[in-house]
Design a protein around this motif. Structure first.
Motif: not given
Lengths: 294, 307
Positions: A58-81
């Motif tokens: 981060l001290a040198q470069y621009r960083v973008v976050q890409h996730g693999v576990a938010l699971y927007f399409g799961s019926a259940e509510a998002p995981n708060r933790d």
């Protein structure tokens, strides 16, 4: 779009995924790279080497976050933790936008660690869009959802994948991470025209693009991210750029990872196709009308 | 035939039903040939179950399409556990380890958004199902605890280090020290720290990582043909810690382990020392020197932190 509200009005250029085999090279040689994409979940820890390396990057470069576990399409509510940790990480990385997949992957608190395909129905789109809005509001960041590669289709589906994607992002008022390789893979697995897909999504919402390699088997293609990008995928990328404008682009290479230079060289090939798209005169992207009625 | 999956998804409840149905297919253990089991739990063909969820296409049946996900799920979670548990693999061999891993993940599938936490309940499962590791259950349980501790040490938090200056104005009677969150203290029935080092050395040799390439070649065949000697039972106390991003194991005397454990539980320094040294067998001056050495060493390693 080079800069829009879905990518925090940034113009990031060509990036690559930050992967462990390249840490030493990046930290010691400090190569010129437009930006790095990190897998958020690899850094949702409390300390140790992952965060030490990230801070040096981060001290040198621009960083973008890409996730693999938010699971927007799961019926259940998002995981708060999960969300709490994600928010802390976004403060650290100052990511201008955050992406995750248009898929499901958890059921009643149990995780598959896979990107499972959605049934393309209005009810599923409503639930998914509702969760994307919740996450975006909580994180106070623009969200871009990525189309996934898929290997099956559901009886219950009521529309095409690109109609579903449109339905979701219009309802959520969010961005799209357009994965051109995933469109190609799914088009072969489900026998549709990938150019119909590209033509059918709301181009003004595209915040970022992905390109990657895949593996062809006898009866299907798997999205393995372990090869260079094939020409048909680059051609799709050029077409997508013509439709959407020059957009922050990232090469994914996650298995059988070659040297940093090889991965970066492969990513920079995108410039050739951006040039082709420019020669073809990029029109301003139009706001695509919702594919289906609410 | 009883419906396994909803015929339409027009509500969040039906979306949940469909996802539960597909998850049951995706997470069902594979058969011996690493394929989807051909019979469902109630005896009907799995193909009939799959056909209620997925469409076939011109190349694959509904079952074959879902099988792709079924195989990917198991390959992914088993691979993850395989990488995290080199010691358990060395004791059980790959085949028995895979049986254990599959049974574990069937009973305790992931409840976390990250694969990092996959082995968190493995030691507990080993104790619950001793037949899967017999006759080495106690050793395997220790190894599972130790390998999980290494994961915790790798990326748990580190707080600002406690210094001598922090002792200024401290009341010795009420002084409480704090241990770094990443520090793991283990009381084991086997010296698995040495065993893990031997396993690691063997794996490095089999990967040809020896600095002496002439010797590396014959070492590979020797290494592959022998597992490290299993350790004899011996009560062992170990601190697993990290320094400059590298994980280390440090043996502790039983008294030192008790003192550190008491500090972790929030006891005052006086209470912690009393817990570790209730009836000192050594002469008092010698004991004082030993304990002073321990604390100096722990301070140097940065184990104490500010609250």
């Amino acid at each position: 779009m080079p800069a829009n509200r879905f990518n925090g009005f940034t113009d990031y250029g060509i990036g690559i995924g930050l992967r462990i085999p390249h840490y030493d090279h990046i930290l010691s040689r400090q190569p010129t790279v437009d930006w790095f994409e990190i897998i958020s979940e690899n850094f949702l820890v409390d300390g140790g080497r992952p965060l030490e390396v990230l801070d040096r990057i981060l001290a040198q470069y621009r960083v973008v976050q890409h996730g693999v576990a938010l699971y927007f399409g799961s019926a259940e509510a998002p995981n708060r933790d999960h969300l709490k940790r994600l928010k802390a990480l976004t403060r650290r990385t100052k990511t201008p936008w955050l992406s995750d997949h248009l898929c499901w992957g958890s059921v009643d608190g149990t995780y598959s660690h896979d990107l499972l395909p959605m049934p393309y129905t209005v009810a599923a789109a409503k639930r998914t869009a509702e969760k994307i809005r919740q996450v975006s509001d909580y994180l106070e960041l623009p969200i871009a959802v990525e189309n996934v590669s898929s290997y099956t289709e559901f009886h219950v589906s009521e529309m095409t994948e690109w109609e579903f994607l449109t339905e979701v992002v219009e309802r959520a008022d969010c961005g799209i991470l357009l994965d051109v390789n995933n469109i190609y893979v799914s088009s072969r697995n489900h026998s549709f025209n990938p150019y119909d897909y590209l033509d059918g999504v709301p181009h003004h919402r595209v915040a970022q693009m992905h390109v990657a390699g895949h593996t062809k088997f006898e009866k299907y293609i798997l999205d393995t991210h372990d090869h260079p990008v094939i020409d048909p995928v680059w051609k799709l990328y050029a077409h997508a750029t013509r439709l959407c404008g020059v957009t922050a682009t990232l090469l994914e290479w996650d298995d059988k990872i070659p040297s940093f230079d090889e991965v970066h060289h492969e990513a920079l090939k995108a410039h050739e196709f951006i040039a082709q798209a420019r020669e073809a005169k990029i029109p301003a992207p139009r706001a695509t009308v919702r594919a289906r009625a609410r | 035939m009883r419906r396994f999956a909803p015929a339409r998804v027009d509500s969040t409840a039906r979306l949940a039903q469909l996802q539960r149905a597909m998850w049951r297919v995706v997470s069902r253990p594979l058969n011996a040939a690493s394929r989807t089991q051909r019979r469902w739990t109630d005896g009907r063909p799995t193909a009939a179950v799959a056909a209620q969820i997925a469409k076939p296409n011109d190349r694959l049946t509904a079952l074959e399409r879902l099988e792709i996900y079924n195989r990917m799920y198991w390959f992914r979670v088993l691979d993850s556990l395989y990488d995290d548990c080199p010691g358990l693999r060395a004791v059980l061999g790959d085949s028995r380890f895979m049986n254990l891993a599959e049974a574990y993940l069937d009973k305790y599938p992931s409840r976390s958004f990250t694969l990092r936490n996959l082995p968190a309940r493995l030691a507990r499962f080993i104790r619950e199902q001793p037949r899967l590791t017999a006759p080495h259950t106690a050793l395997c349980s220790d190894l599972a605890r130790f390998e999980w501790a290494r994961i915790e040490v790798f990326d748990s938090a580190a707080r600002p280090v406690f210094t001598i200056d922090d002792l200024l104005d401290a009341n010795p009677k009420k002084l409480r020290l704090n241990l770094q969150p990443y520090l793991q203290l283990l009381q084991l029935d086997y010296p698995v720290d040495d065993f893990i080092l031997a396993v690691k050395q063997r794996e490095e040799m089999s990967r040809g990582e020896s600095s002496n390439t002439v010797l590396a070649a014959p070492a590979v065949s020797r290494a592959k043909s022998r597992r490290p000697r299993l350790p004899p039972r011996a009560r062992t106390h170990v601190a697993v810690h990290r320094l400059n991003g590298v994980i280390y194991f440090k043996r502790l005397e039983p008294a030192a382990y008790k003192i550190l454990t008491a500090i972790r539980r929030g006891r005052t320094l006086e209470q912690a020392l009393a817990a570790g040294l209730p009836r000192a067998k050594r002469p008092r001056p010698e004991l004082a020197r030993v304990v002073q050495d321990w604390f100096q060493n722990w301070m140097r390693l940065g184990w104490f932190c500010r609250a």
